[in-house]
Write a protein that holds these residues in place. Structure first.
Motif, short mmCIF file in Angstrom:
data_model
loop_
_atom_site.label_atom_id
_atom_site.label_comp_id
_atom_site.label_asym_id
_atom_site.label_seq_id
_atom_site.Cartn_x
_atom_site.Cartn_y
_atom_site.Cartn_z
N ARG A 274 0.84 -1.20 0.00
CA ARG A 274 0.00 0.00 0.00
C ARG A 274 0.87 1.25 0.00
O ARG A 274 2.08 1.20 0.29
N GLY B 286 -7.21 -5.39 -8.92
CA GLY B 286 -7.92 -5.17 -7.66
C GLY B 286 -7.20 -4.19 -6.75
O GLY B 286 -5.96 -4.15 -6.71
N TYR B 287 -7.95 -3.38 -6.02
CA TYR B 287 -7.38 -2.38 -5.12
C TYR B 287 -8.08 -2.43 -3.77
O TYR B 287 -9.21 -2.90 -3.64
N PHE B 288 -7.42 -1.91 -2.77
CA PHE B 288 -8.07 -1.69 -1.48
C PHE B 288 -7.70 -0.30 -0.98
O PHE B 288 -6.72 0.30 -1.42
N ARG C 234 -10.03 -2.03 6.28
CA ARG C 234 -9.67 -2.22 4.86
C ARG C 234 -10.92 -2.53 4.04
O ARG C 234 -11.74 -3.36 4.40
N GLU D 114 -11.94 -3.57 0.04
CA GLU D 114 -11.39 -4.03 -1.24
C GLU D 114 -12.41 -3.87 -2.36
O GLU D 114 -13.61 -4.01 -2.16
N TRP E 146 -15.20 3.40 -3.24
CA TRP E 146 -15.27 2.78 -1.92
C TRP E 146 -16.21 3.60 -1.03
O TRP E 146 -16.25 4.84 -1.13
N MET F 85 -5.03 -5.35 -4.05
CA MET F 85 -5.86 -6.39 -3.48
C MET F 85 -5.27 -7.78 -3.71
O MET F 85 -4.54 -8.01 -4.68
N SER G 126 -4.91 -10.23 -7.28
CA SER G 126 -4.79 -9.42 -8.49
C SER G 126 -3.89 -10.13 -9.48
O SER G 126 -3.06 -10.98 -9.11
#
Length: 368
Positions: A207, A279-281, A303, A305, A320, A345, A348
């Motif tokens: 991150r 994918g992201y968080f 968190r 995602e 989000w 994420m 990914s």
């Protein structure tokens, strides 16, 4: 002689009640003037404020007054640049045996350069508007014949219209209901500024700080006390909010360029496709911020995602939502400082650079 004495008494009363140049019947009112109308049966309480770091940190009661049947309203006037970007302090009073015995600071505010004047008003009186039965908003005959433009009255009749203050608008020839300020939606929009490139050759779970450039707060924002503060402990900027509950929505316009060199960290498109699972968080870190000392204390982390399927060199939008609660505290200067991280994420299939594009990226905060 009696008439002269009456006029003298009336003039003295009016002169004492007036405070500054009140903007009535003028196109250029004095913005610093205060219209103070009160019929209080007793002796008003008096108090003084002290400030530190631009916030009200203490209130000293110099005279508790007398005759209060309910707690008076605490107001703050003046104090410097509070009118230009700061937030007003808020406090509540407690009474015992008709006197003010304590004042609790609910929010120290921000932007004060000098100690504001503290006033304690009311407690057993109010301003009473005419109570009318405004059953038809379009009527110019009942309950008032040919109402004047700007006439204000309270609709207290047995009808289906709002039980609220109404103002007559001669342009539309109808009564208009006022809006309860407490129920007006409180929102804020923060636009991203500057480019941000992150997560270069970063594996799942890595991150980086998201708000590294100070976001611009939109002019339509109306959440009192919201500000953006540089976080000297973690770097970047934190979103500072007073005690309360909020819905925070982060909207990012993202783009991942072609890998250089190719195949970093196991990057590969989905089987039989030219698309990747990008994918992201976002980590929402709930720090505590002391408004008087300008310091942060690290808090818990949540968190969220979001899986995104996209091609390289193609913009993809990610959103989000996070419920953010700043708990109440007896010290009004202990408020919330929200810190944000963008991360990759798990599962990914793309592990290289991602660009956060300012255009189309923003944070929306709704006060609940």
């Amino acid at each position: 002689m009696k008439i002269v004495n009456f006029l003298s008494t009336l003039f003295a009363t009016v002169a004492l009640a007036q405070s500054g140049n009140v903007g009535i019947n003028t196109s250029t009112p004095d913005p610093s003037a205060i219209l103070h109308i009160e019929n209080f049966n007793g002796m008003p309480a008096t108090a003084t404020a002290t400030i530190s770091g631009g916030a009200v940190t203490g209130i000293t009661i110099s005279n508790g007054g007398s005759g209060y049947t309910s707690a008076p309203t605490v107001n703050f006037y003046g104090g410097g640049s509070i009118i230009n970007g700061g937030s007003k302090a808020r406090a509540t009073a407690t009474i015992s045996n008709g006197s003010v015995t304590g004042i609790t600071i609910n929010n120290g505010g921000s932007g004060y350069t000098t100690a504001p004047t503290v006033t304690l008003t009311g407690g057993n009186k109010g301003l009473l508007f005419p109570n009318l039965n405004i059953s038809s908003l379009n009527s110019t005959t009942s309950p008032v014949a040919s109402p004047a433009n700007g006439l204000i009255a309270f609709n207290g009749g047995a009808n289906s219209n709002n039980k609220a203050l109404h103002v007559f608008n001669s342009t539309t020839n109808q009564w208009q209901s006022t809006i309860d300020a407490e129920n007006t939606p409180k929102v804020a929009y923060l636009d991203f500024t500057g480019n941000l490139s992150a997560l270069d050759n970063a594996v799942a779970g890595a991150r980086a700080l998201l708000v590294v450039n100070p976001p611009a707060i939109s002019g339509v924002s109306n959440i009192n006390g919201l500000k953006v503060v540089q976080n000297t402990s973690s770097g970047g900027y934190s979103l500072v909010l007073p005690q309360g509950n909020y819905l925070v929505e982060v909207n990012l316009n993202l783009n991942s360029p072609q890998e250089n060199p190719a195949g970093q960290g196991g990057t590969a498109p989905l089987s039989g496709s030219s698309y990747y699972l990008m994918g992201y968080f976002i980590d929402f870190t709930n720090d505590t911020y002391n408004n008087s000392t300008n310091t942060f204390t690290a808090g818990s982390n949540t968190r969220k995602e979001v899986p995104i399927v996209s091609k390289i060199n193609t913009n993809h939008l990610a959103t989000w939502s996070y419920y953010y609660s700043v708990p109440s505290n007896a010290n009004g200067n202990i408020i919330g400082g929200l810190r944000l991280y963008l991360g990759r994420m798990q599962n990914s299939t793309f592990y290289d650079l991602v660009n956060v594009i300012p255009t189309g990226s923003y944070i929306k905060i709704s006060q609940l």
